[in-house]
Design a protein around this motif. Structure first.
Motif, PDB file in Angstrom:
ATOM      1  N   CYS A 520       0.827  -1.212   0.000  1.00  0.00           N
ATOM      2  CA  CYS A 520       0.000   0.000   0.000  1.00  0.00           C
ATOM      3  C   CYS A 520       0.861   1.261   0.000  1.00  0.00           C
ATOM      4  CB  CYS A 520      -0.950   0.006   1.201  1.00  0.00           C
ATOM      5  SG  CYS A 520      -0.165   0.304   2.811  1.00  0.00           S
ATOM      6  N   SER A 521       0.374   2.269  -0.677  1.00  0.00           N
ATOM      7  CA  SER A 521       0.957   3.612  -0.616  1.00  0.00           C
ATOM      8  C   SER A 521      -0.132   4.655  -0.405  1.00  0.00           C
ATOM      9  CB  SER A 521       1.739   3.921  -1.899  1.00  0.00           C
ATOM     10  OG  SER A 521       0.907   3.799  -3.037  1.00  0.00           O
ATOM     11  N   GLU A 522      -1.385   4.227  -0.516  1.00  0.00           N
ATOM     12  CA  GLU A 522      -2.545   5.075  -0.256  1.00  0.00           C
ATOM     13  C   GLU A 522      -3.541   4.274   0.571  1.00  0.00           C
ATOM     14  OE1 GLU A 522      -4.211   6.948  -3.833  1.00  0.00           O
ATOM     15  OE2 GLU A 522      -2.533   6.065  -4.941  1.00  0.00           O
ATOM     16  N   ASP A 523      -4.397   4.981   1.277  1.00  0.00           N
ATOM     17  CA  ASP A 523      -5.399   4.307   2.102  1.00  0.00           C
ATOM     18  C   ASP A 523      -6.323   3.418   1.279  1.00  0.00           C
ATOM     19  OD1 ASP A 523      -4.521   5.368   4.498  1.00  0.00           O
ATOM     20  OD2 ASP A 523      -5.862   7.103   4.408  1.00  0.00           O
ATOM     21  N   ARG A 524      -6.602   3.824   0.044  1.00  0.00           N
ATOM     22  CA  ARG A 524      -7.526   3.047  -0.779  1.00  0.00           C
ATOM     23  C   ARG A 524      -6.977   1.663  -1.114  1.00  0.00           C
ATOM     24  NH1 ARG A 524      -6.842   2.938  -6.374  1.00  0.00           N
ATOM     25  NH2 ARG A 524      -4.971   4.021  -7.134  1.00  0.00           N
ATOM     26  N   HIS A 525      -5.671   1.461  -0.968  1.00  0.00           N
ATOM     27  CA  HIS A 525      -5.091   0.144  -1.198  1.00  0.00           C
ATOM     28  C   HIS A 525      -5.395  -0.809  -0.050  1.00  0.00           C
ATOM     29  CE1 HIS A 525      -1.914   2.393  -3.791  1.00  0.00           C
ATOM     30  NE2 HIS A 525      -2.999   2.099  -4.499  1.00  0.00           N
ATOM     31  N   CYS A 526      -5.954  -0.251   1.029  1.00  0.00           N
ATOM     32  CA  CYS A 526      -6.370  -1.062   2.182  1.00  0.00           C
ATOM     33  C   CYS A 526      -7.903  -1.133   2.181  1.00  0.00           C
ATOM     34  CB  CYS A 526      -5.818  -0.462   3.470  1.00  0.00           C
ATOM     35  SG  CYS A 526      -3.995  -0.391   3.507  1.00  0.00           S
ATOM     36  N   SER A 527      -8.498  -0.807   3.306  1.00  0.00           N
ATOM     37  CA  SER A 527      -9.961  -0.800   3.369  1.00  0.00           C
ATOM     38  C   SER A 527     -10.406   0.302   4.327  1.00  0.00           C
ATOM     39  CB  SER A 527     -10.480  -2.165   3.849  1.00  0.00           C
ATOM     40  OG  SER A 527     -11.893  -2.201   3.847  1.00  0.00           O
ATOM     41  N   PRO A 528     -10.303   1.554   3.881  1.00  0.00           N
ATOM     42  CA  PRO A 528     -10.631   2.669   4.779  1.00  0.00           C
ATOM     43  C   PRO A 528     -12.074   2.648   5.288  1.00  0.00           C
ATOM     44  CG  PRO A 528     -10.318   3.422   2.506  1.00  0.00           C
ATOM     45  CD  PRO A 528      -9.836   2.017   2.563  1.00  0.00           C
ATOM     46  N   ARG A 529     -12.996   2.115   4.511  1.00  0.00           N
ATOM     47  CA  ARG A 529     -14.395   2.068   4.957  1.00  0.00           C
ATOM     48  C   ARG A 529     -14.558   1.159   6.175  1.00  0.00           C
ATOM     49  NH1 ARG A 529     -17.843  -1.701   0.679  1.00  0.00           N
ATOM     50  NH2 ARG A 529     -16.845  -3.673   1.227  1.00  0.00           N
ATOM     51  N   ASP A 530     -13.625   0.185   6.325  1.00  0.00           N
ATOM     52  CA  ASP A 530     -13.654  -0.713   7.481  1.00  0.00           C
ATOM     53  C   ASP A 530     -12.670  -0.285   8.566  1.00  0.00           C
ATOM     54  OD1 ASP A 530     -15.575  -2.686   6.492  1.00  0.00           O
ATOM     55  OD2 ASP A 530     -14.022  -3.176   5.006  1.00  0.00           O
ATOM     56  N   GLY A 531     -12.033   0.878   8.385  1.00  0.00           N
ATOM     57  CA  GLY A 531     -11.106   1.378   9.395  1.00  0.00           C
ATOM     58  C   GLY A 531      -9.681   0.888   9.232  1.00  0.00           C
TER      59      GLY A 531
END
Length: 554
Positions: A520-531
């Motif tokens: 990841c280099s941005e939050d969207r590469h993770c799961s920001p909607r789930d924290g």
């Protein structure tokens, strides 16, 4: 239920799956047609037909236990499932030659009938000899020829593409000392299709095994002595439990009493209901973010392994006491779930996708022995910062399995004596679902492959494990030269296999880091909607991991 056939065909084409039923990117692997040669002549014809028409070709065995998509991307899929009838023992030269599709168990048993033993084998016997050699499968040993199966190979016959004058395909017969032999020993299916493999054998012997369950204090200082002291030794490390299990495993004379067997717990047939219950427990713990529930599972599994000696049996029925002594053929590898009766639909291998039970990632990093102690110290620091409970997710499986592989002359083998580390951890049902303490496993993964430049096992791992892999092999360029010489048109290569061979990252889409498709280099590469946001590692600060947090700190 024995494992299902990985190749499923209809009137519109075929689909290839691996034994887990899902590829790393979760996309299916389609192929136009599959062929099933039974002899070398038929194999030669199949390759010639593809070469003449300039079609992409991939090969697969009936086991399909490779996790990366090395066998994907072909127009024609050559299955060696039915090319398995010939296993010839040469007692005078202590060797055995087997068809590429022959199962490892069949080869071991045939050698044993002649009073001979194959000294090395992967722990899982559900592999073909062609597939196991191609991907660098291994056991554990720094002695003799070492723990890697390909380093016990003394001959390979391979069908490769050719020009029209040679009928569009030819057989190359390679022996130790030949110029291309070091390329062919671990070829990833990129040079041609293996036809036959010849292994070096030894006089039959027995092994004596004892598991010592103890503290993990000093494991970073003791692994080297352990590897040198015991010919087939390994170590299972359970960080959350602060435990290490040292395997005292040496050969003993045939006269030593004992008829034991290694029936590793993880490879035994499981009642489908039990396997599904374990999976349901994991999923519930993940949904509730209940670390304690995972640790209860981990504690109970480790205790059960101690009680049952991890599947060792003194008399083929149950474990009674240490040491367990048995013939090499019964101790070196296992996989009893392969032989579940088809009539009994209640039992199977625990990961069989048809029962929707265990689903996990399997990361395998191979360290230069001199670097490994520092890696262990870093993992212990991470345990201190993240908390021991954050490691329970791997200890539910096998914790960290440490094995030892000797320096190899194979171009894609290990260039120095090495320590192999396997760790398995929960994989969600859907790509977008984050994992509890997934940041810990991402940091361990990046620490291994980026900080310590560990090499990935060719038949395992998520895509991030292969980033810049070519730089880690001194003879990588020589392998590419051999590939260009044997397959100038690239009919045995594909988009998928090139991604692995050249360590290319895929598209950096939403959630890509959760599946190990990117770092990841941005939050969207993770799961920001789930924290879950992209954050720095706790110990390895260069790491970028998806961590559960109230706010983004990207």
């Amino acid at each position: 239920m024995p494992p299902q056939n990985p190749v499923q065909c209809t009137q519109t084409g075929c689909t290839l799956s691996n034994s887990y039923g899902v590829w790393g990117d979760r996309h299916p692997c389609h192929v136009t047609t599959a062929v099933y040669p039974t002899t070398e002549s038929e194999l030669l014809s199949a390759v010639a037909d593809a070469s003449r028409r300039k079609l992409k070709v991939k090969s697969v065995s009936k086991f399909s236990h490779t996790i990366p998509k090395l066998a994907c991307g072909g127009t024609i899929l050559i299955s060696t499932e039915r090319y398995n009838s010939s296993i010839a023992v040469d007692s005078a030269n202590s060797a055995v030659t087997a068809d590429a599709g022959a199962g490892l168990r069949a080869v071991i048993d045939r050698a044993a009938e002649a009073g001979l033993s194959l000294a090395a084998a992967p722990y899982w016997e559900g592999v073909s000899v062609g597939g196991a050699v191609s991907t660098g499968a291994h056991g554990s040993s720094w002695r003799g020829r070492g723990g890697a199966l390909h380093d016990h190979v003394v001959g390979i016959r391979m069908v490769v593409a050719a020009g029209e004058a040679e009928g569009f395909a030819r057989v190359v017969d390679l022996r130790e000392g030949d110029a291309l032999f070091s390329a062919a020993k671990v070829s990833l299916g990129l040079l041609g299709v293996i036809s036959k493999v010849t292994f070096s054998l030894e006089p039959a012997f027995k092994r004596s095994i004892t598991f010592n369950f103890t503290s993990d204090d000093g494991i970073e200082d003791e692994f080297m002595d352990h590897a040198n002291k015991y010919e087939f030794g390994d170590i299972q490390w359970y960080p959350s439990r602060h435990k290490a299990v040292y395997r005292y495993d040496d050969r003993v004379p045939m006269s030593t009493p004992g008829d034991g067997v290694n029936d590793f717990i993880g490879f035994q047939s499981n009642f489908a209901l039990i396997a599904k219950t374990v999976r349901a427990s994991e999923k519930a713990a993940e949904k509730a973010k209940d670390t304690n529930a995972k640790c209860i599972l981990a504690s109970s599994f480790v205790a059960y392994k101690k009680l049952t000696a991890n599947g060792l049996k003194n008399n083929n029925l149950l474990f009674t006491s240490y040491p367990v002594v048995g013939h090499q053929r019964r101790m070196q590898t296992s996989g009893s779930c392969l032989y579940s009766p088809e009539s009994d639909k209640t039992t199977s291998c625990a990961w069989d996708p048809r029962i929707k039970a265990l689903s996990f990632f399997e990361s395998t990093a191979i360290f230069p022995a001199a670097q490994f102690a520092s890696f262990v110290r870093d993992v212990k620091k991470l345990r201190d910062l993240a908390g021991p409970a954050s490691f329970c997710g791997a200890d539910i499986y096998n914790g960290f399995l440490l094995r030892f592989v000797k320096k190899s002359d194979a171009y894609l083998g290990q260039p120095e004596d090495s320590v192999v580390v396997d760790f398995n951890y929960y994989r969600a049902d859907e790509a977008w679902m984050p994992r509890l303490h997934g940041d810990v496993w991402e940091e361990v993964e990046q620490m291994a492959f980026f900080k310590y430049l560990a090499r990935p096992h060719w038949g395992k791992n998520r895509k991030v494990g292969f980033v810049r892999v070519g730089r880690k092999y001194p003879n990588f360029g020589r392998f590419l030269e051999a590939r260009k010489g044997l397959d100038p048109l690239g009919i045995f290569s594909s988009e998928w296999s090139d991604e692995i061979l050249f360590g290319r990252e895929g598209e950096r889409g939403d959630g890509c880091a959760l599946e190990g498709l990117c770092v990841c280099s941005e939050d969207r590469h993770c799961s920001p909607r789930d924290g879950y946001f992209c954050q720095r590692g706790l110990v390895y600060k260069e790491a970028r991991v998806c961590r559960y947090s109230n706010t983004s700190t990207s």
